[in-house]
Write a protein that holds these residues in place. Structure first.
Motif, PDB file in Angstrom:
ATOM      1  N   ILE A 158      -5.356   3.722   5.381  1.00  0.00           N
ATOM      2  CA  ILE A 158      -4.681   2.984   4.357  1.00  0.00           C
ATOM      3  C   ILE A 158      -4.113   1.595   4.835  1.00  0.00           C
ATOM      4  CG2 ILE A 158      -2.218   3.222   3.198  1.00  0.00           C
ATOM      5  CD1 ILE A 158      -2.767   6.365   3.176  1.00  0.00           C
TER       6      ILE A 158
ATOM      7  N   VAL B 218       0.642  -1.244   0.114  1.00  0.00           N
ATOM      8  CA  VAL B 218       0.143  -0.024   0.028  1.00  0.00           C
ATOM      9  C   VAL B 218       0.969   1.305   0.088  1.00  0.00           C
ATOM     10  CG1 VAL B 218      -2.011  -0.897   0.975  1.00  0.00           C
ATOM     11  CG2 VAL B 218      -0.328  -0.099   2.499  1.00  0.00           C
TER      12      VAL B 218
ATOM     13  N   LEU C 198      -0.187   3.276  -2.814  1.00  0.00           N
ATOM     14  CA  LEU C 198      -1.620   3.914  -2.404  1.00  0.00           C
ATOM     15  C   LEU C 198      -1.466   5.130  -1.450  1.00  0.00           C
ATOM     16  CD1 LEU C 198      -4.645   3.455  -2.868  1.00  0.00           C
ATOM     17  CD2 LEU C 198      -4.356   2.031  -0.659  1.00  0.00           C
TER      18      LEU C 198
ATOM     19  N   GLY D  25      -4.859  -2.286   3.633  1.00  0.00           N
ATOM     20  CA  GLY D  25      -3.641  -3.233   3.250  1.00  0.00           C
ATOM     21  C   GLY D  25      -3.756  -4.527   3.942  1.00  0.00           C
TER      22      GLY D  25
ATOM     23  N   ASN E 274      -9.612   2.753  -5.322  1.00  0.00           N
ATOM     24  CA  ASN E 274      -8.675   2.368  -4.156  1.00  0.00           C
ATOM     25  C   ASN E 274      -8.248   3.669  -3.230  1.00  0.00           C
ATOM     26  OD1 ASN E 274      -9.386  -0.221  -4.734  1.00  0.00           O
ATOM     27  ND2 ASN E 274      -7.457  -0.598  -5.648  1.00  0.00           N
TER      28      ASN E 274
END
Length: 683
Positions: free
Chosen positions: A331, A102, A105, A335, A305
């Motif tokens: 986040i 992640v 992300l 994950g 996402n």
């Protein structure tokens, strides 16, 4: 001589409010010779609250306190269930792998959160990522696997992302369309260009250093995870401690109000879009390094996402709220849940179902938290209002043997016996702020037609007129919101050109706008200092919220407003308390002109009395006061001079003394002064 207002010192006034003894430190919170400190019962009412506030050091995070502690328990439950059932899930290596998955992300969520806090959204992330990955790889392949190839790859990705963000920001500003619609369109364009560049085929030839960036480790920690952690920490500190961070929250809370206080909305939003693009460029470099190739196919689940992570992390979709800690928890939760689903081996569609369900739960939690906060603060607000009423009664109370204030004694003044020749449009004192021949045109509509106006230190000039007379247009010109089409503004014998309200404020021109320009998501102190935030310097300039809190308390003491919780968002305060916060912005030593635009429009009788008393105190301190109001009784109570506008022109300018309520009503209705005063004098 024409002079553009800058942050430089002029006429002994430091435009940045910085002390020469402490460079870079704002001194607006220092003891003021103009405004005395509060004393007596009101000071006792608020001393307990402020003693707690003054113990708080440094800065306080702006916006509502969004918590996502429930995500910790959700993540732990998911991890424990998978560990108990399958084993080997909670291990160091698996944890590092989960966090690394992640990392990109998190990098993308930094920019997305900043935009969403400012009330904007970017749905072109997948298209940007596809185009930047493809363009960077193609460019590097042409140069070759050399140092120049690596530099080319980095520049194309980062600088290219910055340019794509600039394109998005420019289109949103020029087209004046919702960012959601604009970025959906640009995302499709970006993805289409990527496919056209390679005919839909994958591109290899990623430089070796870029591959190392995607797969190498330092002390067992992957480089992408280290980069994400560093960027996240920097962004979190910047959002909490910088002046720009506070202004981003202000834009999301009330964009128009933030602009009226001098916040450069377009510039800040543009930089946020550019930063988002540059971060996506970094994500592109990491991803092409991890797979050693660029795949020119747009994966729309990427932006889904990112948006899920941001909203799950407590960033409000309506803007103005969000905290870094909650975002990080969101986040990490994604994950862990994603790793658990992969570990269990469920089908791909379950991922979408789980993400959607978590998002709905997060949005529902926001609503529940909001309602709980409203219930929790309703009683506190009612108590504050009661304390304010007591303070106003005490301030307005007069002994039985003393006459009441003039505006309580009579609603009208004796009719004037002056002739038209006695009308003097200028005060005998030298004005500090003047408009000369000001014109303002909005397309085919001419709002102001050669207006002359003067504001005199220590006097209250009431600007009156019927609806459509041009009062609001003149206020916008005088406060720096708009530039006049023609004419000039003169401040202390210098011709001025204001590019923004902030420049006018730096010159000492403060305005209490009709809509108050209050950001409901910010607390009391942040609203009062917005646009002129005090700072302190160590290695970098940081907002000094302790000084801001002390200054807010001092200014509100002057007005006599009782607010027991200075950290409460303004949205939970009463209308009268919001009014006092807007007025408190004016009460600082650098004020030379104070403009009040309909300050009593939404107030009751007692609150109106208090506001008028405050306005008179501001004038008595030597500030030139401009009061715009429809309330004839208020005009007759406080005015030293009158300026009547009619269809964008000044129909009367002169002393207020001796003007009756009937005469003022006739002037506002459009009768020329010769007829109004001549008819009276002829009896």
């Amino acid at each position: 001589m024409r002079q553009n207002v800058t942050s430089e010192t002029r006429n002994g006034l430091d435009m940045d409010n910085r002390s020469p003894d402490a460079p870079g430190r704002v001194v607006t919170g220092s003891p003021s010779p103009r405004w005395p400190a509060a004393s007596g019962e009101h000071a006792a009412l608020t001393s307990g609250a402020m003693s707690n506030i003054q113990q708080r050091a440094g800065v306080s995070a702006p916006g509502p306190n969004v918590r996502r502690y429930g995500l910790i328990f959700l993540s732990l439950i998911v991890a424990l269930v998978v560990q108990v059932k399958y084993g080997n899930f909670i291990t160091v290596s698996n944890t590092v792998t989960t966090l690394n998955n992640v990392a990109t992300l998190a990098i993308a969520a930094i920019g997305a959160a900043g935009l969403l806090i400012a009330g904007r959204i970017d749905l072109s992330l997948a298209g940007e990522l596809t185009l930047l990955s493809t363009a960077a790889t193609v460019a590097a392949k042409h140069v070759g696997d050399t140092p120049w190839g690596t530099v080319t790859c980095v520049v194309v990705a980062i600088a290219g992302g910055w340019l794509l963000g600039l394109v998005n920001a420019t289109l949103v500003k020029v087209l004046k369309i919702s960012p959601l619609i604009v970025t959906i369109a640009t995302g499709g364009i970006y993805a289409g260009i990527a496919l056209a560049m390679t005919s839909g085929l994958s591109v290899s030839g990623v430089p070796s250093p870029i591959v190392d960036l995607g797969i190498n480790q330092v002390a067992g920690i992957p480089l992408p995870l280290i980069i994400a952690a560093i960027l996240f920490a920097i962004a979190a500190a910047y959002s909490v401690a910088s002046c720009t961070g506070l202004r981003i929250y202000a834009i999301g809370g009330n964009e128009q109000g933030a602009a009226l206080t001098g916040v450069p909305v377009s510039r800040i939003v543009g930089r946020l879009f550019c930063a988002q693009g540059a971060l996506i460029g970094l994500v592109a470099l990491i991803e092409i390094g991890q797979i050693s190739a660029a795949v020119p196919t747009s994966d729309t689940s990427f932006e889904f996402n990112v948006l899920t992570a941001v909203l799950l992390g407590g960033v409000l979709f309506t803007g103005g709220g969000g905290r870094a800690v909650a975002l990080l928890l969101g986040i990490i939760t994604i994950g862990i849940v994603d790793a658990a689903l992969v570990f269990v081996g469920v089908e791909q569609w379950w991922t979408l179902i789980v993400y959607g369900a978590m998002l709905l739960l997060a949005l529902g939690a926001d609503q529940v938290a909001t309602h709980r906060q409203e219930r929790r603060t309703r009683q506190v607000t009612n108590d504050d209002v009661a304390l304010n009423d007591v303070a106003v009664e005490a301030a307005n109370a007069s002994p039985a043997d003393e006459p009441k204030p003039e505006h309580n004694r009579t609603k009208t003044r004796p009719a004037s016996t002056r002739s038209a020749a006695d009308l003097d449009p200028l005060s005998v004192q030298q004005p500090i702020y003047s408009a000369r021949g000001v014109q303002l045109r909005y397309g085919a509509v001419q709002a102001l037609r050669g207006v002359d106006f003067d504001a005199v230190p220590g006097q209250i000039t009431c600007l009156v007129g019927d609806n459509g007379a041009g009062k609001s247009s003149l206020v916008r010109v005088l406060s720096g919101v708009v530039k006049p089409t023609a004419g000039q503004l003169v401040l202390a014998d210098e011709q001025m050109t204001f590019a923004s309200p902030l420049e006018a404020r730096r010159a000492g021109i403060e305005t209490v706008h009709q809509d108050l320009a209050i950001c409901p998501n910010l607390n009391v102190a942040h609203n009062i200092v917005l646009g002129t935030e005090p700072i302190r310097r160590h290695l970098l300039p940081v907002r000094d919220d302790r000084l801001a809190l002390s200054e807010a308390k001092r200014r509100l003491d002057i007005i006599g407003a009782t607010i027991t919780d200075f950290t409460r968002p303004v949205q939970f305060l009463s209308g009268g308390q919001r009014q006092t916060i807007a007025i408190a912005r004016v009460l600082h030593d650098q004020s030379r002109v104070a403009i009040f635009d309909e300050p009593t429009a939404a107030l009751g009788v007692r609150q109106t009395e208090k506001v008028l008393s405050t306005i008179k105190a501001v004038a008595q301190s030597g500030v030139a006061v401009i009061l715009v109001t429809h309330d004839i009784e208020a005009v007759l109570a406080v005015a030293d001079r009158l300026v009547v506008l009619r269809l964008g022109r000044v129909s009367y300018a002169g002393p207020a003394h001796g003007v009756s309520e009937a005469e003022l009503a006739q002037l506002m209705a459009g009768l020329p002064p010769e007829r109004v005063f001549g008819a009276v004098s002829n009896g």
